[in-house]
Design a protein around this motif. Structure first.
Motif, PDB file in Angstrom:
ATOM      1  N   LYS A 128      -7.866  -2.719   8.145  1.00  0.00           N
ATOM      2  CA  LYS A 128      -9.464  -3.205   7.161  1.00  0.00           C
ATOM      3  C   LYS A 128      -9.362  -3.786   6.109  1.00  0.00           C
ATOM      4  O   LYS A 128     -10.785  -4.382   5.704  1.00  0.00           O
ATOM      5  CB  LYS A 128      -9.682  -1.638   6.604  1.00  0.00           C
ATOM      6  N   GLU A 129      -8.599  -3.966   4.787  1.00  0.00           N
ATOM      7  CA  GLU A 129      -8.572  -4.556   4.093  1.00  0.00           C
ATOM      8  C   GLU A 129      -8.182  -6.306   3.748  1.00  0.00           C
ATOM      9  O   GLU A 129      -8.929  -7.104   3.445  1.00  0.00           O
ATOM     10  CB  GLU A 129      -6.886  -4.490   3.194  1.00  0.00           C
ATOM     11  N   SER A 141      -3.512  -9.208  10.375  1.00  0.00           N
ATOM     12  CA  SER A 141      -3.774  -8.865   9.258  1.00  0.00           C
ATOM     13  C   SER A 141      -1.977  -9.506   7.486  1.00  0.00           C
ATOM     14  O   SER A 141      -3.208  -9.252   6.691  1.00  0.00           O
ATOM     15  CB  SER A 141      -3.821  -7.437   9.093  1.00  0.00           C
ATOM     16  N   ARG A 173      -5.292   0.901   7.998  1.00  0.00           N
ATOM     17  CA  ARG A 173      -5.858   0.814   5.849  1.00  0.00           C
ATOM     18  C   ARG A 173      -5.506  -1.107   6.263  1.00  0.00           C
ATOM     19  O   ARG A 173      -6.331  -1.867   5.516  1.00  0.00           O
ATOM     20  CB  ARG A 173      -5.375   1.050   5.398  1.00  0.00           C
ATOM     21  N   TYR A 219      -3.248  -8.915  -3.860  1.00  0.00           N
ATOM     22  CA  TYR A 219      -2.657  -7.897  -2.680  1.00  0.00           C
ATOM     23  C   TYR A 219      -1.390  -8.056  -3.340  1.00  0.00           C
ATOM     24  O   TYR A 219      -0.371  -9.043  -2.991  1.00  0.00           O
ATOM     25  CB  TYR A 219      -2.559  -7.831  -1.572  1.00  0.00           C
ATOM     26  N   LEU A 276      -3.504 -11.280   4.784  1.00  0.00           N
ATOM     27  CA  LEU A 276      -3.230 -10.807   2.943  1.00  0.00           C
ATOM     28  C   LEU A 276      -2.197 -11.813   2.102  1.00  0.00           C
ATOM     29  O   LEU A 276      -2.414 -11.576   1.342  1.00  0.00           O
ATOM     30  CB  LEU A 276      -3.388 -10.149   3.181  1.00  0.00           C
ATOM     31  N   LYS A 319      -3.981 -13.730  -0.598  1.00  0.00           N
ATOM     32  CA  LYS A 319      -5.406 -12.708  -0.979  1.00  0.00           C
ATOM     33  C   LYS A 319      -4.494 -12.961  -2.477  1.00  0.00           C
ATOM     34  O   LYS A 319      -3.311 -12.059  -2.380  1.00  0.00           O
ATOM     35  CB  LYS A 319      -6.080 -11.369  -0.121  1.00  0.00           C
ATOM     36  N   PHE A 376       0.683  -1.853   0.131  1.00  0.00           N
ATOM     37  CA  PHE A 376      -0.221   0.016  -0.534  1.00  0.00           C
ATOM     38  C   PHE A 376       0.391   0.744   0.269  1.00  0.00           C
ATOM     39  O   PHE A 376       1.409   1.374   1.073  1.00  0.00           O
ATOM     40  CB  PHE A 376      -0.407   0.072   1.059  1.00  0.00           C
TER      41      PHE A 376
END
Length: 514
Positions: free
Chosen positions: A106-107, A429, A103, A439, A433, A436, A96
């Motif tokens: 939340k993602e 987090s 941030r 990302y 990620l 995923k 990011f």
């Protein structure tokens, strides 16, 4: 940089002017980042260290108060472990523009947990100012009392009360500066760290000379917890021994030595190209600097200052006390102590300002996401600053100083709550990620097992181990830090409810106007 592009008529052409062809002149505005100023990794390191390195001034006394003379070993362990936590932040920044807690959480896990995580982070920020201001006050009061004693004066300033008064004054000063719109400068941070480096080199060299001339032994590796430092585990078997539980408890009391990691994510956008390479360099500089300064100061204090006076007289003024027990004439030791206080004022006062700036920045970004009432974002009529957020942060910090009455150990116990839980949410987090695909990251935290591929993915062993250590430490802290647990959970829930209510009010307003 904005450039105006005008159509150019070829030389010698008989064509009419562009105005005659099109009725009016055509203009194009090209927006580039050509004039933006980016900072080197040295300046980025200085900005983060102005927050992170300030803990060297108070961490030794806080941890020794909790677990005894073995405190330096656990501070060293935390500083070594901080490299793993910093790697988590580097990986998030490679995904990011900003890799901050809100941030990323939340993602990965949705807005609810993001609001909880940022609430815990705000507890960290709110306490950063008070503990830094009170620490600076303790050093200043310690020097004044030393000079009054040498002058044979009967006046002795009360340490905690005077330090609290000083911290309130510093907080009020930076509150006003942030209302006016204080200019953040990497150059200022660089100069502060240059002066701090001079002080650190002098201290380390002089301590080494003192140990060479007088002799000293490394502190014993033993655990001596007080009932306060064990909290609700004071009657639990094995809590006072050097076992897994005892080591985790001591490690938990030392975890605030690496507070300030979030600053790395906030400064990432300003680092010059090649960004990732310079971000890794910044992390390495921060690691080496904080490891040497924070760890060595803690070891030297236990090795040089006599046990009979160290915690009784210098618990909140450890580096100042260390200066007074060096070899050399009294005037030289007093001069060193004055220099220590001067540098401490620069770096700790800077941490007070960083806490206000950081808190304001986090809440502003949350407000921009519709999670905080738009009322908080109204700019000051004259200065254009987010004065309502600044006012709220300053009032919470001053209230914290008043409630603590300048007690460094109480502030240190509470401080660790926000630090550890923001790390837990952040690491979990980044771990989620990893699974995923959308990302992409330019860099991944090391220790990835390519031969173990559930679902076609590398197994992130480094991230998993880091998360496990952080989670275990956070859970242990819930049971050992009673003040931190009660105050931290209360603050986090209260701020979370404010976020929830604000988001619903903002949603209703958008629906009404939509």
């Amino acid at each position: 940089m904005a450039a105006i592009i005008k159509p150019i008529r070829p030389t010698g052409s008989n064509q009419p002017e562009p105005q005659a062809l099109f009725g009016k002149q055509t203009k194009a505005i090209v927006v580039t980042t050509g004039m933006l100023a980016f900072i080197s990794f040295w300046r980025a390191s200085a900005i983060v260290l102005c927050d992170l390195a300030s803990t060297a001034y108070y961490i030794g006394g806080i941890v020794e108060q909790a677990c005894g003379r073995s405190a330096p070993y656990f501070i060293l362990a935390v500083m070594l472990f901080s490299y793993a936590v910093r790697a988590v932040y580097v990986e998030s920044c490679s995904m990011f523009t900003r890799g901050g807690v809100y941030r990323v959480v939340k993602e990965a896990m949705g807005s609810t947990l993001a609001k909880i995580s940022v609430s815990a982070l705000m507890f960290d920020y709110i306490l950063t100012g008070p503990i830094s201001g009170v620490s600076a006050g303790q050093y200043l009061v310690g020097l004044i009392n030393e000079l009054l004693k040498l002058a044979h004066s009967g006046i002795i300033l009360p340490a905690d009360f005077s330090a609290a008064f000083f911290a309130i004054a510093v907080t009020a000063y930076f509150w006003r500066q942030n209302i006016l719109g204080i200019e953040e400068s990497s150059g200022k941070a660089m100069r502060i760290m240059q002066v701090t480096t001079v002080m650190a080199v002098i201290m380390i060299a002089w301590c080494g000379l003192t140990i060479f001339m007088r002799g000293a032994h490394l502190p014993p590796f033993e655990l001596k917890f007080t009932d306060d430092s064990l909290g609700w585990l004071k009657h639990f078997p094995g809590a006072r021994t050097i076992g897994t539980l005892g080591i985790l408890i001591a490690f938990g009391h030392s975890i605030l030595a690496m507070s300030g990691e979030e600053s790395l994510a906030q400064i990432n956008r300003e680092i010059e190209a090649p960004k990732l390479k310079n971000l890794l360099r910044t992390g390495l500089v921060i690691f080496i600097y904080s490891l040497l300064l924070t760890s060595l100061v803690s070891f030297f204090a236990v090795m040089i200052i006599p046990d009979s006076v160290r915690m009784a007289n210098y618990g909140g003024d450890l580096i100042g006390g260390l200066a007074m027990f060096m070899v050399g004439p009294l005037w030289a030791r007093l001069a060193l102590r004055a220099f220590v206080v001067f540098v401490g004022f620069l770096i700790l006062a800077g941490a007070v300002n960083t806490a206000i700036v950081g808190s304001t920045g986090v809440l502003t970004r949350v407000a921009e996401d519709g999670v905080l009432l738009d009322w908080f974002r109204h700019p000051h009529k004259k200065y254009g600053t987010n004065y309502r957020i600044v006012n709220m942060v300053a009032m919470l910090q001053i209230a914290t100083i008043v409630l603590s009455r300048g007690d460094m150990f109480l502030l240190g116990e509470a401080y660790a709550f926000g630090v550890i839980w923001s790390f837990v949410f952040k690491t979990l987090s980044v771990l989620i990620l990893r699974y995923k695909d959308q990302y992409h990251r330019l860099w991944r935290m090391p220790l990835n097992l390519t031969w173990f591929r559930p679902g076609g993915k590398d197994f992130p062993l480094g991230l998993t181990l880091t998360f496990a250590v952080l989670l275990a430490t956070a859970v242990i802290n819930l049971f050992t830090k009673q003040v931190a647990t009660i105050s931290g959970i209360s603050f986090t829930l209260a701020l979370f409810l404010i976020f929830e209510i604000s988001e619903k009010v903002n949603g209703q307003a958008q629906h009404a106007y939509g």
